[in-house]
Design a protein around this motif. Structure first.
Motif, short mmCIF file in Angstrom:
data_model
loop_
_atom_site.label_atom_id
_atom_site.label_comp_id
_atom_site.label_asym_id
_atom_site.label_seq_id
_atom_site.Cartn_x
_atom_site.Cartn_y
_atom_site.Cartn_z
N GLY A 56 46.76 39.28 41.88
CA GLY A 56 46.87 38.62 40.58
C GLY A 56 48.23 38.82 39.94
N PHE A 57 48.78 40.02 40.08
CA PHE A 57 50.08 40.29 39.45
C PHE A 57 51.21 39.52 40.13
CE2 PHE A 57 54.00 42.82 39.04
CZ PHE A 57 54.14 42.80 37.67
N PHE A 58 51.20 39.49 41.45
CA PHE A 58 52.32 38.87 42.17
C PHE A 58 52.16 37.37 42.36
CE2 PHE A 58 52.83 43.32 43.54
CZ PHE A 58 54.17 43.49 43.24
N LEU A 59 50.91 36.84 42.23
CA LEU A 59 50.68 35.41 42.45
C LEU A 59 50.03 34.78 41.22
CD1 LEU A 59 49.25 35.62 46.10
CD2 LEU A 59 51.62 35.17 45.43
N HIS A 60 50.63 35.03 40.06
CA HIS A 60 50.01 34.58 38.81
C HIS A 60 50.59 33.27 38.28
CE1 HIS A 60 53.56 36.91 37.43
NE2 HIS A 60 53.60 36.01 36.46
N ASP A 61 51.30 32.54 39.13
CA ASP A 61 51.93 31.30 38.68
C ASP A 61 51.05 30.07 38.90
OD1 ASP A 61 54.24 32.61 37.85
OD2 ASP A 61 55.13 32.51 39.86
N ASN A 62 49.87 30.25 39.45
CA ASN A 62 48.96 29.14 39.72
C ASN A 62 47.59 29.47 39.14
OD1 ASN A 62 46.71 27.93 41.62
ND2 ASN A 62 48.49 26.58 41.84
N ILE A 63 46.99 28.53 38.41
CA ILE A 63 45.73 28.78 37.71
C ILE A 63 44.61 29.16 38.68
CG2 ILE A 63 45.05 26.35 37.76
CD1 ILE A 63 44.36 28.71 34.84
N TRP A 64 44.59 28.53 39.87
CA TRP A 64 43.50 28.80 40.82
C TRP A 64 43.67 30.15 41.49
CZ3 TRP A 64 39.54 26.07 39.79
CH2 TRP A 64 39.69 24.77 39.28
N LEU A 65 44.92 30.58 41.70
CA LEU A 65 45.15 31.92 42.23
C LEU A 65 44.78 32.98 41.20
CD1 LEU A 65 48.53 31.44 44.16
CD2 LEU A 65 46.23 31.70 45.11
N VAL A 66 45.04 32.69 39.93
CA VAL A 66 44.62 33.61 38.87
C VAL A 66 43.11 33.75 38.85
CG1 VAL A 66 44.50 33.91 36.35
CG2 VAL A 66 46.67 33.28 37.43
N ILE A 67 42.40 32.61 38.93
CA ILE A 67 40.93 32.63 38.94
C ILE A 67 40.42 33.39 40.16
CG2 ILE A 67 38.87 31.18 39.18
CD1 ILE A 67 40.41 29.03 37.56
N PHE A 68 41.04 33.16 41.32
CA PHE A 68 40.63 33.86 42.54
C PHE A 68 40.83 35.36 42.41
CE2 PHE A 68 41.82 35.52 46.79
CZ PHE A 68 40.59 35.35 47.43
N ALA A 69 41.99 35.77 41.90
CA ALA A 69 42.27 37.20 41.73
C ALA A 69 41.33 37.84 40.73
CB ALA A 69 43.73 37.39 41.29
N ARG A 70 41.04 37.13 39.64
CA ARG A 70 40.10 37.66 38.65
C ARG A 70 38.69 37.77 39.23
NH1 ARG A 70 39.46 40.48 36.13
NH2 ARG A 70 37.99 39.61 34.60
N SER A 71 38.33 36.84 40.10
CA SER A 71 37.02 36.90 40.73
C SER A 71 36.91 38.11 41.65
CB SER A 71 36.76 35.61 41.52
OG SER A 71 36.74 34.49 40.66
N LEU A 72 37.99 38.39 42.41
CA LEU A 72 38.01 39.59 43.26
C LEU A 72 37.91 40.85 42.43
CD1 LEU A 72 40.71 38.91 46.01
CD2 LEU A 72 38.23 39.00 46.30
N GLN A 73 38.68 40.92 41.34
CA GLN A 73 38.62 42.09 40.47
C GLN A 73 37.22 42.32 39.93
OE1 GLN A 73 41.73 41.37 37.48
NE2 GLN A 73 42.81 43.16 38.26
N THR A 74 36.61 41.24 39.46
CA THR A 74 35.28 41.36 38.85
C THR A 74 34.23 41.75 39.88
OG1 THR A 74 35.88 39.68 37.21
CG2 THR A 74 33.54 40.14 37.50
N ALA A 75 34.25 41.07 41.04
CA ALA A 75 33.28 41.36 42.09
C ALA A 75 33.42 42.79 42.59
CB ALA A 75 33.44 40.38 43.24
N GLY A 76 34.66 43.26 42.72
CA GLY A 76 34.87 44.62 43.21
C GLY A 76 34.60 45.68 42.17
N GLY A 77 35.07 45.48 40.97
CA GLY A 77 34.96 46.52 39.94
C GLY A 77 33.54 46.75 39.46
#
Length: 457
Positions: free
Chosen positions: A98-119
């Motif tokens: 999420g930090f390094f690939l935050h320039d695209n809305i869908w990559l942000v959503i994907f990273a947030r989904s990983l964070q949420t599912a894992g945390g």
């Protein structure tokens, strides 16, 4: 610790040592969830995708509800230590991506989904460990700590998002990396209990999870999703009736005591996610405050919820579960009504009402959750916890969808029961509707409590 662990080998002292790092990781997860939920409109503007901005909050919210159930249910079959190891790995991967690939809305959503599912694994395993390995009085105390941690992390998340968004919201992705500090302590003290010969019903989990996901999306995106959800629920019913080893049996849903108890979660937590955006809208419309200024006021209501939630175990010991639930619901109703009648006074007066609401919400979690879990046996504890969390998240997600629609409605703005006029009349009426929903929860509790008859712990 290796191999399997029996109840005799794993005591409450070791469980408590595991619960501390678990609640820390849970707080990091909720902090990010609340922070991104508060600033997603700005993220959408920055990425030239305002139309998809709400998905930054909506999709992780759906995932949160599903994984709450899956993790809680897996706690009856799978090694808790291995679950946490996999979950924390997903959390860290999502943070870095999420930090390094935050320039695209869908990559942000994907990273947030990983964070949420894992945390979320930390929160689910916390509840399984507390329910399975702690005594009755300790259980109530640690449930209180859990809800207090939720309130505190919500407060920190809202304020952190307000300030970091003025620098670079991408730094919010890095907050969960602090979980690295407690991983060694956590893995040393978690049990590795596995049910001998247990079978994980992968197909059942997939059908049920997808059905819940479509049901949640139906309230935002139309009847086609609802139809798909109904079809999948029918397939799920067929599956658990025909499968030799379903992850949850039809008898679980025929437990009328559990059904009555879980309906209270469905009602009481319906408005949970709606209060913060309501206050944000009121602050802008009535007092011309920006989201950062509103967040500083909301912070105090979450701090109040933290203090009361932390003390809820002692409150239950003094008053008993029934009296505590009624007191908590009374505070929630009083706070919402007060906020409705003072919605045009000033932000401090509005915050006072919201403080009462969050005080009640913080007090409510421990006695209601122990009541729900008191309706099932220990063998089904993980699935009961998972279903409890699932219902709590899904009902709040549905609530914010429906209440969000009311916020943009003109019908509620013509007049207000509380006497408020002007553009904030809509919000005043919605606050009273929220109070009415909570009052319905009180009625349901008074009707059902005699039939539920959970063990008073």
């Amino acid at each position: 610790m290796s191999g399997t662990t029996s109840h005799e080998d794993y005591g409450s002292a070791q469980a408590k040592r595991a619960l501390v790092p678990l609640v820390f990781i849970f707080m990091l997860t909720i902090l990010c969830f609340q922070a991104f939920g508060f600033v997603f409109p700005q993220i959408g503007e920055d990425l030239q995708a305002p139309g998809q901005a709400s998905l930054i909050s909506a999709i992780p919210g759906i995932i949160l509800g599903i994984v709450c159930f899956v993790y809680g249910s897996l706690g009856d079959f799978f090694s808790l230590k291995k679950m946490v190891a996999v979950g924390v790995t997903l959390l860290l991967i999502g943070s870095v991506l999420g930090f390094f690939l935050h320039d695209n809305i869908w990559l942000v959503i994907f990273a947030r989904s990983l964070q949420t599912a894992g945390g979320q694994v930390a929160g689910s395993v916390y509840l399984v460990v507390a329910s399975r390995y702690l005594s009755g009085p300790d259980k109530v105390v640690f449930f209180g700590i859990f809800t207090a941690a939720y309130q505190l992390s919500t407060a920190i998340g809202i304020v952190a998002s307000g300030y970091l968004s003025m620098i670079n919201w991408a730094y919010l992705f890095l907050i969960p990396l602090a979980a690295i500090l407690v991983i060694p302590i956590l893995l040393k003290n978690l049990p590795e209990t596995v049910v001998s010969g247990s079978h994980i019903d992968v197909l059942g989990f997939c059908i049920f999870g997808l059905a819940i996901g479509l049901l949640t999306l139906a309230f935002s995106y139309g009847w086609a999703y609802l139809a798909g959800s109904v079809v999948l629920f029918v397939l799920f019913a067929i599956h658990i009736n025909r499968s030799a080893e379903p992850f949850i049996t039809p008898a679980f849903f025929r437990n009328t005591r559990w059904l009555m108890a879980i309906s209270l979660i469905l009602i009481f937590y319906f408005v949970n996610y709606s209060i913060a955006p309501l206050c944000n809208a009121i602050g802008g419309a009535a007092f011309q405050l920006n989201p950062g200024q509103v967040s500083l006021h909301l912070m105090w209501s979450n701090v109040v919820g933290f203090v009361v939630g932390f003390s809820s175990g002692k409150i239950v010991d003094k008053l008993g579960r029934t009296a505590t639930i009624l007191l908590a619901a009374g505070l929630m109703i009083a706070g919402l009504c007060l906020a409705s009648f003072l919605v045009q006074a000033n932000m401090i007066a509005l915050t006072a009402g919201i403080c009462l609401f969050y005080a009640g919400l913080g007090m409510l979690y421990s006695p209601v959750t122990t009541m729900v879990l008191g309706t099932v046996g220990e063998a089904e504890m993980g699935r009961a916890i998972g279903m409890n969390d699932l219902v709590m998240n899904v009902t709040a997600s549905v609530g914010i969808t429906l209440i969000g629609g009311l916020m943009s409605s003109q019908a509620l703005g013509t007049m207000s029961i509380s006497g408020v006029t002007g553009p904030v009349a809509t919000y005043a009426n919605i606050l009273l509707i929220c109070a009415g929903v909570t009052a319905l929860g009180v009625v349901a509790f008074l009707c059902f409590r005699g039939s539920i008859k959970p063990e008073e712990r």
